[in-house]
Design a protein around this motif. Structure first.
Motif, PDB file in Angstrom:
ATOM      1  N   ALA A 208      60.816  96.905  18.382  1.00 31.15           N
ATOM      2  CA  ALA A 208      60.845  98.215  17.711  1.00 31.15           C
ATOM      3  C   ALA A 208      59.890  98.260  16.530  1.00 31.15           C
ATOM      4  O   ALA A 208      59.445  99.338  16.123  1.00 31.15           O
ATOM      5  CB  ALA A 208      62.266  98.528  17.253  1.00 31.15           C
ATOM      6  N   GLU A 209      59.565  97.083  15.983  1.00 29.19           N
ATOM      7  CA  GLU A 209      58.609  96.990  14.873  1.00 29.19           C
ATOM      8  C   GLU A 209      57.176  96.832  15.377  1.00 29.19           C
ATOM      9  O   GLU A 209      56.256  96.627  14.583  1.00 29.19           O
ATOM     10  CB  GLU A 209      58.963  95.792  13.991  1.00 29.19           C
ATOM     11  N   GLY A 210      57.000  96.868  16.701  1.00 25.77           N
ATOM     12  CA  GLY A 210      55.662  96.715  17.273  1.00 25.77           C
ATOM     13  C   GLY A 210      55.186  95.285  17.344  1.00 25.77           C
ATOM     14  O   GLY A 210      53.990  95.031  17.509  1.00 25.77           O
ATOM     15  N   ARG A 211      56.124  94.324  17.273  1.00 19.82           N
ATOM     16  CA  ARG A 211      55.738  92.916  17.305  1.00 19.82           C
ATOM     17  C   ARG A 211      55.806  92.387  18.725  1.00 19.82           C
ATOM     18  O   ARG A 211      56.594  92.845  19.561  1.00 19.82           O
ATOM     19  CB  ARG A 211      56.661  92.102  16.389  1.00 19.82           C
ATOM     20  N   ARG A 212      55.003  91.395  19.017  1.00 21.10           N
ATOM     21  CA  ARG A 212      54.909  90.813  20.352  1.00 21.10           C
ATOM     22  C   ARG A 212      55.990  89.755  20.548  1.00 21.10           C
ATOM     23  O   ARG A 212      56.171  88.846  19.733  1.00 21.10           O
ATOM     24  CB  ARG A 212      53.542  90.168  20.562  1.00 21.10           C
ATOM     25  N   CYS A 213      56.726  89.861  21.649  1.00 21.90           N
ATOM     26  CA  CYS A 213      57.759  88.889  22.012  1.00 21.90           C
ATOM     27  C   CYS A 213      57.447  88.337  23.396  1.00 21.90           C
ATOM     28  O   CYS A 213      56.993  89.071  24.272  1.00 21.90           O
ATOM     29  CB  CYS A 213      59.145  89.530  22.023  1.00 21.90           C
ATOM     30  N   ASP A 214      57.691  87.059  23.584  1.00 22.24           N
ATOM     31  CA  ASP A 214      57.386  86.426  24.865  1.00 22.24           C
ATOM     32  C   ASP A 214      58.416  85.364  25.201  1.00 22.24           C
ATOM     33  O   ASP A 214      59.320  85.070  24.405  1.00 22.24           O
ATOM     34  CB  ASP A 214      55.985  85.808  24.835  1.00 22.24           C
ATOM     35  N   VAL A 215      58.241  84.766  26.398  1.00 21.31           N
ATOM     36  CA  VAL A 215      59.141  83.725  26.899  1.00 21.31           C
ATOM     37  C   VAL A 215      58.321  82.496  27.259  1.00 21.31           C
ATOM     38  O   VAL A 215      57.277  82.604  27.896  1.00 21.31           O
ATOM     39  CB  VAL A 215      59.924  84.208  28.138  1.00 21.31           C
ATOM     40  N   VAL A 216      58.782  81.341  26.837  1.00 22.70           N
ATOM     41  CA  VAL A 216      58.290  80.059  27.345  1.00 22.70           C
ATOM     42  C   VAL A 216      59.357  79.526  28.291  1.00 22.70           C
ATOM     43  O   VAL A 216      60.538  79.485  27.943  1.00 22.70           O
ATOM     44  CB  VAL A 216      58.039  79.063  26.192  1.00 22.70           C
ATOM     45  N   ILE A 217      58.938  79.136  29.495  1.00 19.39           N
ATOM     46  CA  ILE A 217      59.892  78.690  30.512  1.00 19.39           C
ATOM     47  C   ILE A 217      59.866  77.174  30.620  1.00 19.39           C
ATOM     48  O   ILE A 217      58.795  76.553  30.683  1.00 19.39           O
ATOM     49  CB  ILE A 217      59.581  79.344  31.864  1.00 19.39           C
ATOM     50  N   CYS A 218      61.059  76.577  30.635  1.00 16.32           N
ATOM     51  CA  CYS A 218      61.183  75.129  30.790  1.00 16.32           C
ATOM     52  C   CYS A 218      62.102  74.832  31.972  1.00 16.32           C
ATOM     53  O   CYS A 218      62.704  75.732  32.560  1.00 16.32           O
ATOM     54  CB  CYS A 218      61.743  74.493  29.511  1.00 16.32           C
ATOM     55  N   ALA A 219      62.213  73.554  32.313  1.00 15.85           N
ATOM     56  CA  ALA A 219      63.140  73.145  33.379  1.00 15.85           C
ATOM     57  C   ALA A 219      64.578  73.370  32.925  1.00 15.85           C
ATOM     58  O   ALA A 219      64.907  73.181  31.753  1.00 15.85           O
ATOM     59  CB  ALA A 219      62.919  71.686  33.722  1.00 15.85           C
ATOM     60  N   GLU A 220      65.420  73.760  33.858  1.00 13.92           N
ATOM     61  CA  GLU A 220      66.821  74.011  33.511  1.00 13.92           C
ATOM     62  C   GLU A 220      67.476  72.781  32.894  1.00 13.92           C
ATOM     63  O   GLU A 220      68.324  72.899  31.994  1.00 13.92           O
ATOM     64  CB  GLU A 220      67.594  74.450  34.762  1.00 13.92           C
ATOM     65  N   ALA A 221      67.073  71.577  33.333  1.00 20.22           N
ATOM     66  CA  ALA A 221      67.694  70.349  32.831  1.00 20.22           C
ATOM     67  C   ALA A 221      67.524  70.180  31.328  1.00 20.22           C
ATOM     68  O   ALA A 221      68.361  69.564  30.666  1.00 20.22           O
ATOM     69  CB  ALA A 221      67.112  69.139  33.560  1.00 20.22           C
ATOM     70  N   GLU A 222      66.433  70.735  30.778  1.00 19.13           N
ATOM     71  CA  GLU A 222      66.208  70.618  29.331  1.00 19.13           C
ATOM     72  C   GLU A 222      67.225  71.409  28.527  1.00 19.13           C
ATOM     73  O   GLU A 222      67.471  71.106  27.354  1.00 19.13           O
ATOM     74  CB  GLU A 222      64.804  71.097  28.961  1.00 19.13           C
ATOM     75  N   THR A 223      67.806  72.418  29.124  1.00 19.36           N
ATOM     76  CA  THR A 223      68.665  73.339  28.378  1.00 19.36           C
ATOM     77  C   THR A 223      70.142  72.975  28.473  1.00 19.36           C
ATOM     78  O   THR A 223      70.989  73.727  27.979  1.00 19.36           O
ATOM     79  CB  THR A 223      68.472  74.772  28.903  1.00 19.36           C
ATOM     80  N   LEU A 224      70.437  71.841  29.082  1.00 22.13           N
ATOM     81  CA  LEU A 224      71.829  71.458  29.283  1.00 22.13           C
ATOM     82  C   LEU A 224      72.580  71.395  27.960  1.00 22.13           C
ATOM     83  O   LEU A 224      72.212  70.651  27.054  1.00 22.13           O
ATOM     84  CB  LEU A 224      71.895  70.095  29.975  1.00 22.13           C
ATOM     85  N   GLY A 225      73.629  72.189  27.846  1.00 19.55           N
ATOM     86  CA  GLY A 225      74.493  72.155  26.675  1.00 19.55           C
ATOM     87  C   GLY A 225      75.766  71.391  26.987  1.00 19.55           C
ATOM     88  O   GLY A 225      76.188  71.296  28.147  1.00 19.55           O
ATOM     89  N   ILE A 226      76.393  70.839  25.951  1.00 23.20           N
ATOM     90  CA  ILE A 226      77.583  70.015  26.130  1.00 23.20           C
ATOM     91  C   ILE A 226      78.789  70.773  25.587  1.00 23.20           C
ATOM     92  O   ILE A 226      78.867  71.047  24.378  1.00 23.20           O
ATOM     93  CB  ILE A 226      77.456  68.673  25.382  1.00 23.20           C
ATOM     94  N   ASN A 227      79.726  71.086  26.464  1.00 18.88           N
ATOM     95  CA  ASN A 227      80.922  71.817  26.054  1.00 18.88           C
ATOM     96  C   ASN A 227      82.227  71.129  26.433  1.00 18.88           C
ATOM     97  O   ASN A 227      83.277  71.472  25.896  1.00 18.88           O
ATOM     98  CB  ASN A 227      80.906  73.224  26.664  1.00 18.88           C
ATOM     99  N   THR A 228      82.175  70.190  27.374  1.00 15.35           N
ATOM    100  CA  THR A 228      83.385  69.520  27.851  1.00 15.35           C
ATOM    101  C   THR A 228      83.118  68.023  27.967  1.00 15.35           C
ATOM    102  O   THR A 228      81.967  67.573  27.958  1.00 15.35           O
ATOM    103  CB  THR A 228      83.805  70.041  29.232  1.00 15.35           C
TER     104      THR A 228
END
Length: 447
Positions: A208-228
């Protein structure tokens, strides 16, 4: 301020109720280190000007752990857990005056790669979100992308059916220019299904402020979170597999890789050989050409080139083994320095000791280092010979080229080149053993 300066905010305030634990989630261990330690290590790979860890549940314990793991990192308290946006807001006073790029990481997400973080830090867009293509998108937030880049992030709770069909998911990791973050963080709203301030609302505000937003894509394994606990066990298996593969790629021999367990900071040199069922706790360095035989446990120690350890040996914190040292089976070393060529073959405890080069320590030797209140040190000079079953009652010094007789209890210093014998004189009673056994058998039969 350095060009391309970075700061890192690590969110570590969550309770982790699904862990079923009194311990804060980020203090559960993976590879011998608290989960937050993995995040701190990843953050340091960017050489940031500042790291800020946001604490909440178990704040005191997390703060102490962070101070031990990374003394230069700052900690701030999120007294109420009102969402990720609210958490980052608590860190902003520490970042006052910082004008570079802020990267937001999570204390329970240990596998973000250094190359991925570097790509986020160097990306030219004003705001960059780390995304991944999920095999099972489940309840992840979805990334809505168009020809102008990242349009917005939609949380699963707030998504319609069409949005939930999108496979590109939000990891939660974000990189954003500090001035933009400062301008937008106070404008976040909690008008959503969870009543929380979402960091994920920032892309829409930035657009909304006219700023550029983007996505960097990584392997799903890098994003593994620990909850249990189950996820922690799965993460441990993944960590160990990666660590073992990395060591073998660097020239280390693991004769049975699946039975060797490594810590986050384990360092093993090229051409070292590690046998089966060896466990490395934190703080271990093994130099090139050393060999660790089966069923050993090492923690907080240093093993020099050409040394051999085990089998069935334990090296505890402060153990320093010089070149070509041999530590054999059922030997324990703690807070002791063994100089080049020392041999400790078997069944021995050396604690709080200094052992000179080429000394031989006989089986059953013990440095009696603790008097019930304080620890005391034993010093053994070079080329000494310590006879089997010697008790060295510290503080005591055995000089260079000195010897102790087998079965001795040494309570006084032994000069260089001297032989010390500290045992009772043997008395032999002819026929007494036969008579004694006959009397005992008769007594038993009488009962």
């Amino acid at each position: 301020m350095a060009e391309n300066a970075t700061a890192v905010v690590i969110l570590a305030a969550g309770q982790g109720s699904r862990m079923q634990s009194d311990l804060p989630k980020v203090l559960h261990r993976l590879g011998g280190a608290p989960l937050v330690g993995h995040a701190l290590r990843a953050a340091r790979s960017l050489e940031p000007e500042q790291i800020v860890v946001v604490t909440g549940h178990g704040s005191d314990a997390v703060t102490r752990a962070v101070a031990r793991l990374d003394p230069e990192a700052a900690t701030v308290l999120q007294a109420e857990q009102l969402g990720t946006g609210h958490a980052v807001r608590q860190a902003m006073p520490v970042l006052e005056g910082f004008g570079g790029r802020v990267i937001v990481l999570y204390g329970d997400t240990p596998f973000i790669a250094e190359d991925t973080l570097a790509e986020l830090a160097a990306h030219p867009s004003d705001l960059v979100v780390l995304g991944f293509e999920a095999e099972d998108p489940g309840r992840y937030g979805r990334l809505i992308v168009n020809d102008r880049g990242l349009d917005r992030i939609v949380e699963w709770k707030d998504a319609d059916a069409a949005t939930r069909d999108i496979a590109l998911c939000n990891s939660g990791v974000m990189a954003i220019d500090a001035d933009l973050l400062r301008a937008l963080i106070g404008r976040l709203s909690n008008d959503n299904a969870a009543g929380e301030y979402y960091l994920t609302d920032l892309p829409a505000l930035a657009r909304a402020e006219g700023r550029r937003c983007d996505v960097v894509i990584c392997a799903e394994a890098e994003t593994l979170g620990i909850n249990t606990r189950a996820e922690l066990a799965g993460a441990e298996a993944a960590f160990q597999a990666r660590a073992r593969a990395a060591l073998m790629a660097q020239g280390v021999t693991l004769t049975d890789p699946g039975s060797v367990f490594l810590a986050l900071d384990t360092v093993i040199g090229r051409d070292a050989v590690i046998g089966p069922n060896v466990v490395f706790g934190p703080g271990v360095t093994v130099e090139s050409g050393a060999e660790i035989l089966p069923f050993c446990h090492l923690e907080g120690c240093h093993v020099s080139e050409g040394a051999t350890v085990g089998p069935f040996a334990r090296l505890r914190p402060g153990a320093e083994l010089g070149a070509d040292v041999h530590v054999g089976n059922f030997v324990e070393i703690k807070n002791a320095v063994l100089d080049e060529g020392v041999k400790v073959g078997h069944l021995t405890y050396l604690g709080d000791a200094q052992v000179g080069e080429h000394t031989n320590i006989g089986a059953g030797t013990i440095t009696c280092n603790y008097d019930g209140v304080s620890k005391h040190r034993t010093v053994i000079g070079p080329r000494a010979f310590i006879g089997s079953d010697t008790m060295l009652v510290a503080p005591v010094t055995v000089g260079a080229d000195a010897m102790t007789g087998s079965g001795s209890t040494i309570t006084e210093d032994v000069p260089d080149g001297a032989l010390a014998i500290g045992r009772a004189r043997q008395a032999t009673k002819p026929g007494l053993a036969t008579r004694l056994m006959a009397a005992l058998r008769a007594k038993k039969e009488a009962r």
